[in-house]
Design a protein around this motif. Structure first.
Motif, PDB file in Angstrom:
ATOM      1  N   SER A 139      -9.832  -4.667  -9.950  1.00 13.47           N
ATOM      2  CA  SER A 139      -8.980  -4.143  -9.252  1.00 13.47           C
ATOM      3  C   SER A 139      -9.301  -3.135  -7.883  1.00 13.47           C
ATOM      4  O   SER A 139      -9.047  -4.120  -6.364  1.00 13.47           O
ATOM      5  CB  SER A 139      -8.165  -2.756 -10.069  1.00 13.47           C
ATOM      6  OG  SER A 139      -8.505  -2.010 -10.064  1.00 13.47           O
ATOM      7  N   GLY A 207      -2.995   7.496  -4.331  1.00 13.15           N
ATOM      8  CA  GLY A 207      -3.172   6.460  -5.266  1.00 13.15           C
ATOM      9  C   GLY A 207      -2.034   6.447  -6.734  1.00 13.15           C
ATOM     10  O   GLY A 207      -0.451   6.021  -7.095  1.00 13.15           O
ATOM     11  N   GLY A 208      -1.377   7.758  -6.876  1.00 12.77           N
ATOM     12  CA  GLY A 208      -0.458   8.218  -8.218  1.00 12.77           C
ATOM     13  C   GLY A 208       1.137   8.473  -7.048  1.00 12.77           C
ATOM     14  O   GLY A 208       1.882   8.752  -7.977  1.00 12.77           O
ATOM     15  N   ILE A 209       1.049   8.511  -5.572  1.00 12.48           N
ATOM     16  CA  ILE A 209       2.479   8.593  -5.382  1.00 12.48           C
ATOM     17  C   ILE A 209       2.664   7.203  -3.958  1.00 12.48           C
ATOM     18  O   ILE A 209       3.778   7.075  -5.143  1.00 12.48           O
ATOM     19  CB  ILE A 209       1.936   9.970  -4.062  1.00 12.48           C
ATOM     20  CG1 ILE A 209       1.800  10.813  -4.376  1.00 12.48           C
ATOM     21  CG2 ILE A 209       3.344   9.748  -2.781  1.00 12.48           C
ATOM     22  CD1 ILE A 209       0.664  12.181  -2.989  1.00 12.48           C
ATOM     23  N   LYS A 211       1.931   4.249  -5.956  1.00 10.36           N
ATOM     24  CA  LYS A 211       2.028   3.292  -6.404  1.00 10.36           C
ATOM     25  C   LYS A 211       1.736   1.759  -5.903  1.00 10.36           C
ATOM     26  O   LYS A 211       0.209   1.818  -6.356  1.00 10.36           O
ATOM     27  CB  LYS A 211       3.522   3.111  -7.050  1.00 10.36           C
ATOM     28  CG  LYS A 211       4.050   4.658  -6.830  1.00 10.36           C
ATOM     29  CD  LYS A 211       3.208   5.136  -8.265  1.00 10.36           C
ATOM     30  CE  LYS A 211       3.884   6.440  -9.219  1.00 10.36           C
ATOM     31  NZ  LYS A 211       3.265   7.056 -10.080  1.00 10.36           N
ATOM     32  N   ASP A 212       2.113   0.913  -5.461  1.00 10.95           N
ATOM     33  CA  ASP A 212       2.120  -0.218  -5.717  1.00 10.95           C
ATOM     34  C   ASP A 212       2.448  -0.182  -4.195  1.00 10.95           C
ATOM     35  O   ASP A 212       2.354  -2.095  -3.040  1.00 10.95           O
ATOM     36  CB  ASP A 212       2.499  -1.564  -6.487  1.00 10.95           C
ATOM     37  CG  ASP A 212       4.399  -1.775  -6.371  1.00 10.95           C
ATOM     38  OD1 ASP A 212       4.809  -0.408  -5.455  1.00 10.95           O
ATOM     39  OD2 ASP A 212       5.060  -1.985  -6.658  1.00 10.95           O
ATOM     40  N   GLY A 240      -3.160   3.939  -9.519  1.00 12.73           N
ATOM     41  CA  GLY A 240      -2.018   3.424  -8.339  1.00 12.73           C
ATOM     42  C   GLY A 240      -1.942   2.245  -9.092  1.00 12.73           C
ATOM     43  O   GLY A 240      -3.028   1.662  -9.205  1.00 12.73           O
ATOM     44  N   SER A 241      -1.065   1.151  -8.049  1.00 13.53           N
ATOM     45  CA  SER A 241      -1.875  -0.338  -8.200  1.00 13.53           C
ATOM     46  C   SER A 241      -1.708  -0.947  -7.080  1.00 13.53           C
ATOM     47  O   SER A 241      -0.952  -2.071  -6.670  1.00 13.53           O
ATOM     48  CB  SER A 241      -0.421  -1.679  -9.077  1.00 13.53           C
ATOM     49  OG  SER A 241       0.109  -0.750  -8.732  1.00 13.53           O
ATOM     50  N   VAL A 242      -2.629  -0.178  -5.655  1.00 14.48           N
ATOM     51  CA  VAL A 242      -2.367  -0.503  -4.794  1.00 14.48           C
ATOM     52  C   VAL A 242      -3.226  -2.264  -5.031  1.00 14.48           C
ATOM     53  O   VAL A 242      -4.334  -1.773  -5.200  1.00 14.48           O
ATOM     54  CB  VAL A 242      -3.606   0.568  -4.001  1.00 14.48           C
ATOM     55  CG1 VAL A 242      -3.603   0.242  -2.791  1.00 14.48           C
ATOM     56  CG2 VAL A 242      -2.840   1.613  -4.012  1.00 14.48           C
TER      57      VAL A 242
END
Ligand code: F3S
Length: 414
Positions: A139, A207-209, A211-212, A240-242
């Motif tokens: 990631s 990242g927590g805000i 997300k993707d 997140g899943s950035v």
């Protein structure tokens, strides 16, 4: 309707072997699921299923079977950290796991992978150019490739990265297409930023805000370093899943705000300042004790400039007798650091350079139990996150200067 080339058809007819046919079939099945209309040639792959702790015996068998059946990787392909360090130091694996790790690395090598065992392949030669398509797993490296190098990759998994490496292509979808590389969320950074940990904290918060989504940072200095962007990449992909970000005026597809959003309007905007930073540092620190036991640096794997920085901080000092200080990196970077004298300085101070792995990929819980430790101190938001969830250790999170000071004193806030 899927567009196939003559070469694709020959592969499907089995002219290039059964393994390659199966690998292409896997990609075509995924193409149908993800609505891709064609495949795109790739310049390189990065394979993340390279540690026994991550893939287990089943994964080892899968890779060994492919290697025995004659699978051949046709593009430069690097591998992620494994579960054993270069030195064969005891890191909690039992004999069966250690043997399986050896078989896995050998099978990847037989297929033609460059078994560099690093999560920073871009520091050891796998450095795709801007606009070039690749198939990368891991990631943190995916975010770095898309954002900092301007290369193009989706968030591949172990099997798809291997299949793409065998076929030399990946799905033409997601981040391979211009329209999906547009920014979505505008992030106004309202405070001075300096040092890798500051960027990791920012990434973990955003990242927590997002997300993707694709965050676009405004207000970061043009002097931001590659190491800071490396830490930002890792933290964004942890909380997140950035897969991609832009920094206006810095990253290759974001010379202006307009270009970063590709002419679209942001879906939202957030602010980041001292309050958000303090709350994020607090969330990543779960250790209530000042006692320092295990300090780990090098998540993602240490760069040459990080070695230089650590050597400057450790020169002429000694790590406390009750503390383990690990520096994780790739063998390629460590060789360069040795030539420049940095490894001698940090080792003379009592740090241990643990190549080709990291605390997340070893048998971390077993190792920590054997060492009788309950906490982990780190300058990486990603490592602090996994310390608790995966290793069962209480994280203490701070800058590299704070971590090294704690390693020398044996306690935080010395
Ligand atoms: Fe690399 Fe391990 Fe961190 S793989 S990104 S050092 S968790």
């Amino acid at each position: 309707m899927m567009q196939l080339t003559d070469d694709d058809r020959r592969i499907l007819d089995g002219e290039q072997g059964e393994v390659k046919r199966k690998a292409l079939e896997l990609l075509l099945t995924l193409a149908r699921i993800y609505d891709a209309d064609s495949l795109v040639p790739i310049d390189s792959a990065h394979i993340n299923g390279a540690s026994i702790v991550a893939v287990g015996e089943t994964g080892v068998g899968f890779v060994e079977d492919m290697a025995s059946d004659g699978a051949t990787i046709v593009v430069p392909a690097t591998t992620n950290p494994k579960s054993l360090p270069f030195t064969d130091k005891d890191v909690g694996l039992d004999a069966a796991q250690a043997a399986a790790q050896g078989r896995l690395s050998q099978a990847l090598g037989r297929m033609g992978a460059q078994v560099c065992s690093s999560c920073t392949p871009y520091l050891v030669g796998n450095t795709p150019g801007r606009g070039r398509s690749v198939a990368w797993a891991e990631s943190s490296a995916i975010v770095y490739a898309n954002s900092v190098l301007g290369a193009r990759t989706n968030r591949e998994g172990g099997p798809t990265a291997i299949a793409s490496a065998i076929v030399g292509k990946t799905l033409r979808t997601g981040y391979h297409l211009d329209e999906n590389r547009a920014g979505t969320l505008l992030v106004h950074v309202r405070q001075p930023m300096s040092g890798t940990t500051a960027y990791g904290t920012l990434g973990y918060f955003v990242g927590g805000i997002v997300k993707d989504g694709v965050p676009v940072f405004e207000g970061l200095p043009a002097s931001v370093t590659m190491d800071e962007l490396k830490m930002l990449s890792a933290a964004l992909a942890t909380a997140g899943s950035v897969a991609m970000f832009h920094v206006i005026g810095v990253t290759p597809e974001a010379a202006t705000r307009e270009l970063a959003f590709r002419g679209r309007k942001p879906t939202g905007a957030i602010e980041y300042g001292p309050l958000e930073e303090a709350a994020t540092v607090a969330a990543l620190t779960r250790s209530g004790s000042d006692k320092t036991e295990w300090v780990t640096l090098g998540c993602p794997h240490f760069s040459l400039t990080e070695f230089a920085h650590a050597a400057a901080l450790l020169a002429g000092r000694k790590v406390h007798g009750d503390v383990m200080l690990w520096i994780n990196s790739s063998t390629g970077v460590v060789r360069q650091a040795a030539k420049l004298g940095y490894t001698k300085v940090v080792e003379d101070a009592g740090a241990e350079i643990v190549c080709e792995t990291c605390p997340v990929h070893i048998a971390g819980r077993v190792y920590a139990r054997r060492q009788n430790i309950t906490s982990l101190t780190t300058n990486s938001a990603k490592m602090a996150h996994y310390a608790f969830g995966q290793l069962g250790l209480y994280p203490r999170y701070g800058t590299i200067e704070e971590c090294i000071r704690a390693a020398i004193a044996g306690r935080w806030n010395a």
